[in-house]
Design an enzyme around this catalytic site. Sequence first.
Site, PDB file in Angstrom:
ATOM      1  CB  ALA A 174      -0.902   0.007   1.226  1.00  0.00           C
ATOM      2  CB  CYS A 175       0.445   4.699  -1.196  1.00  0.00           C
ATOM      3  SG  CYS A 175      -0.582   5.638  -0.064  1.00  0.00           S
ATOM      4  CG  LEU A 176       5.935   4.710   0.996  1.00  0.00           C
ATOM      5  CD1 LEU A 176       7.185   5.526   0.672  1.00  0.00           C
ATOM      6  CD2 LEU A 176       6.301   3.478   1.803  1.00  0.00           C
TER       7      LEU A 176
END
Length: 279
Positions: A174-176
């Site tokens: 998942a995105c940071l």
Amino acid sequence: MELEMKFQKLKDNIQGLKSVAIAYSGGVDSTFLLKVAADVLGNKVIAITAKSTTYPEREFKEAVKYIEDIGAKHIVIISEELEIEGFAKNPIDRCYFCKKELFSKVRKVADDNNINAVLDGSNADDVSDYRPGMKAANELRVISPLKDAFLTKDNIRELSKRLGLPTWNKPAFACLSSRFPYGNEITVEKLSMVERAEQFLLDLGFRQIRVRHHGDIARVEVNAEERNKFFSTEMMDKVANELKSIGFKYVTLDLLGYRTGSMNEVLSDKEKNSVEALD
């Protein structure tokens, strides 16, 4: 529904769209979707990847390689979430703003290339978690064919393995931005700290990891079966010293291990519903 029936439903649905643009991250779901779409529609498929500070360079490089292997047309766009008003403050509907920005840009590329439909890689399991980004997808008429075919993550991994895709057993990503508690400001510096810390753990051989950023504290999540690797003073010292050198003052291990959406565990049903009710 049997897996073969789901798979056929997916292919039939994609065939009916004639041409598609896929929001492509290089993960398990979007890689599988791209492969199937390319097999069904040939050169009527465009993969669109958004580069930003929330998207690790290692993921981008892997995404480019997968697309080259599949042979699809690839367009890279810039989608800098931190420039979106309100995003950096990290509200509970942060993902809505991110996805609205992303899908708006993907939609424009699709329109410019006379593509009929925009697709994303949401699957049947995603409906069980708190995902305000789905509201943006609905607003911008983004189609989720994996979800529509009732394909779960396990289904997608199994079919990906059959198709020979290297992502079939790739860890979830998942995105940071998902590494920060809601309400804690997101900055380029903090994102860099998380990316460097996670890359270090990956280089040590850990597969599924998250480094959650709680101010001075790094909360490390690894797969449940990998937790025993920390039962070594050498490993604990190595990880603690490296993450401190990155900028954290304290380094902790989450005893429950990695689980998707752990930052959502603190949200009440009322908070979740206040966002989802906007649909």
